[in-house]
Design an enzyme around this catalytic site. Structure first.
Site, PDB file in Angstrom:
ATOM      1  N   GLU A  93     -27.743  -8.719 -36.106  1.00 21.54           N
ATOM      2  CA  GLU A  93     -26.485  -8.488 -36.815  1.00 21.54           C
ATOM      3  C   GLU A  93     -25.751  -9.797 -37.053  1.00 21.54           C
ATOM      4  O   GLU A  93     -25.124  -9.989 -38.090  1.00 21.54           O
ATOM      5  CB  GLU A  93     -25.597  -7.527 -36.022  1.00 21.54           C
ATOM      6  CG  GLU A  93     -24.313  -7.158 -36.752  1.00 21.54           C
ATOM      7  CD  GLU A  93     -23.526  -6.099 -36.014  1.00 21.54           C
ATOM      8  OE1 GLU A  93     -22.443  -5.735 -36.484  1.00 21.54           O
ATOM      9  OE2 GLU A  93     -24.002  -5.644 -34.947  1.00 21.54           O
ATOM     10  N   HIS A 129     -29.268 -20.972 -55.590  1.00 19.67           N
ATOM     11  CA  HIS A 129     -29.846 -20.074 -54.602  1.00 19.67           C
ATOM     12  C   HIS A 129     -31.244 -19.639 -55.016  1.00 19.67           C
ATOM     13  O   HIS A 129     -31.615 -19.687 -56.188  1.00 19.67           O
ATOM     14  CB  HIS A 129     -28.955 -18.851 -54.417  1.00 19.67           C
ATOM     15  CG  HIS A 129     -27.661 -19.173 -53.719  1.00 19.67           C
ATOM     16  ND1 HIS A 129     -26.801 -18.197 -53.263  1.00 19.67           N
ATOM     17  CD2 HIS A 129     -27.088 -20.365 -53.397  1.00 19.67           C
ATOM     18  CE1 HIS A 129     -25.759 -18.771 -52.685  1.00 19.67           C
ATOM     19  NE2 HIS A 129     -25.908 -20.080 -52.760  1.00 19.67           N
ATOM     20  N   GLU A 131     -32.639 -16.755 -55.246  1.00 25.30           N
ATOM     21  CA  GLU A 131     -32.726 -15.618 -56.156  1.00 25.30           C
ATOM     22  C   GLU A 131     -32.614 -16.069 -57.618  1.00 25.30           C
ATOM     23  O   GLU A 131     -33.353 -15.609 -58.491  1.00 25.30           O
ATOM     24  CB  GLU A 131     -31.619 -14.607 -55.847  1.00 25.30           C
ATOM     25  CG  GLU A 131     -31.733 -13.965 -54.477  1.00 25.30           C
ATOM     26  CD  GLU A 131     -30.937 -14.696 -53.412  1.00 25.30           C
ATOM     27  OE1 GLU A 131     -30.569 -14.067 -52.414  1.00 25.30           O
ATOM     28  OE2 GLU A 131     -30.691 -15.919 -53.588  1.00 25.30           O
ATOM     29  N   CYS A 159     -26.033 -12.754 -52.289  1.00 26.02           N
ATOM     30  CA  CYS A 159     -24.585 -12.889 -52.306  1.00 26.02           C
ATOM     31  C   CYS A 159     -24.054 -12.222 -53.577  1.00 26.02           C
ATOM     32  O   CYS A 159     -24.830 -11.812 -54.445  1.00 26.02           O
ATOM     33  CB  CYS A 159     -24.178 -14.366 -52.262  1.00 26.02           C
ATOM     34  SG  CYS A 159     -24.646 -15.317 -53.740  1.00 26.02           S
ATOM     35  N   CYS A 162     -25.143 -14.055 -56.894  1.00 20.24           N
ATOM     36  CA  CYS A 162     -26.557 -13.855 -57.225  1.00 20.24           C
ATOM     37  C   CYS A 162     -26.814 -12.420 -57.666  1.00 20.24           C
ATOM     38  O   CYS A 162     -27.589 -12.170 -58.588  1.00 20.24           O
ATOM     39  CB  CYS A 162     -27.429 -14.196 -56.026  1.00 20.24           C
ATOM     40  SG  CYS A 162     -27.639 -15.972 -55.748  1.00 20.24           S
TER      41      CYS A 162
END
Length: 252
Positions: A93, A129, A131, A159, A162
């Site tokens: 997490e 990034h 992606e 994010c 993206c």
């Protein structure tokens, strides 16, 4: 008081010197850029930005054009280091120190003779990034006549920026079908992140959290594993169920 006054004067003089030097540097870059253009050369990014700012001023536009910095270098390869995989893809997490995105991809262009395109991208979250880089570096010869089936296994979900860009690509390229399997959900409590995931889902992207079997498959397919099996961490299944429940709540 006298010492304080002299100190202030020295700081003022130094500030004026720095300002004068900066002005000289800008003029120097402008002149170099103009000479490069005259010689048929391509001016540098600094010279181009300087020339653009001057041109705007001459046209009566007082707004200075921003300088475009070069994109951050994206690492592209065939197989991931096993230690990096175990750390970056661990579906905990908390994400302290996990400031990269690893994107493993499979691309089927609908032509079985060519086989699947396979590899991975890695970024630092300080520039372009992974992606976004995928569509530029991995699909540079996009053909609207082909049908692309793309599968991503990523260390964290996209994010908000993206997600918006990916959704735009999927809307513009109806022949691209994308599935994203994420080890973790990035900042899933943030409203912008949730909106981005919803936009991806609405654009036809299949979103799912990685199951324990997905980690094993990614390890075998994209990692320098030296034929060693992946020993999953103790709470892998529980963490998957936790993230999958959160994703289902967001997309409902």
């Amino acid at each position: 008081m006298a010492d304080k006054g002299r100190s202030l004067m020295r700081r003022k003089e130094r500030k004026e010197e720095v300002s004068a030097e900066s002005t000289k540097d800008v003029q120097k870059m402008k002149n170099e850029g103009e000479r490069a253009v005259d010689n048929g050369e391509v001016p540098s990014a600094e010279a181009a930005a300087s020339n653009g700012a001057v041109a705007s001023s001459q046209n009566g536009d007082s707004q200075v054009e921003p300088m475009e910095l070069p994109p951050f270098e994206i690492i592209q390869g065939d197989r991931i280091d096993p230690f990096a995989f175990k750390f970056q893809f661990k579906n905990v997490e908390y994400s302290s120190g996990r400031n990269k995105t690893f994107l493993c991809y499979l691309v089927d262009e609908g032509n079985t003779a060519d086989g699947l395109l396979r590899g991975y991208l890695e970024d630092e979250h300080t520039g372009s990034h992974a992606e976004e880089a995928f569509f530029i570096q991995c699909l540079p010869n996009y053909d609207p006549a082909l049908r692309y089936t793309v599968t991503w296994y990523v260390s964290s979900s996209p994010c908000s920026a993206c997600a918006a860009k990916i959704a735009e690509v999927l809307k513009a390229r109806k022949n691209v079908k994308l599935s994203i399997f994420a080890a973790r959900l990035l900042e899933w409590e943030e409203t912008e992140i949730q909106a981005g995931l919803k936009a991806l889902h609405a654009a036809g992207c299949k979103l799912r959290v990685m199951k324990p079997l997905d980690f094993s498959y990614t390890w075998e397919t994209f990692v320098e594993n030296e034929e060693e099996p992946l020993n999953l961490w103790e709470d892998c299944k529980e963490n998957y169920e936790y993230y999958q429940e959160k994703l289902a709540d967001i997309l409902q």
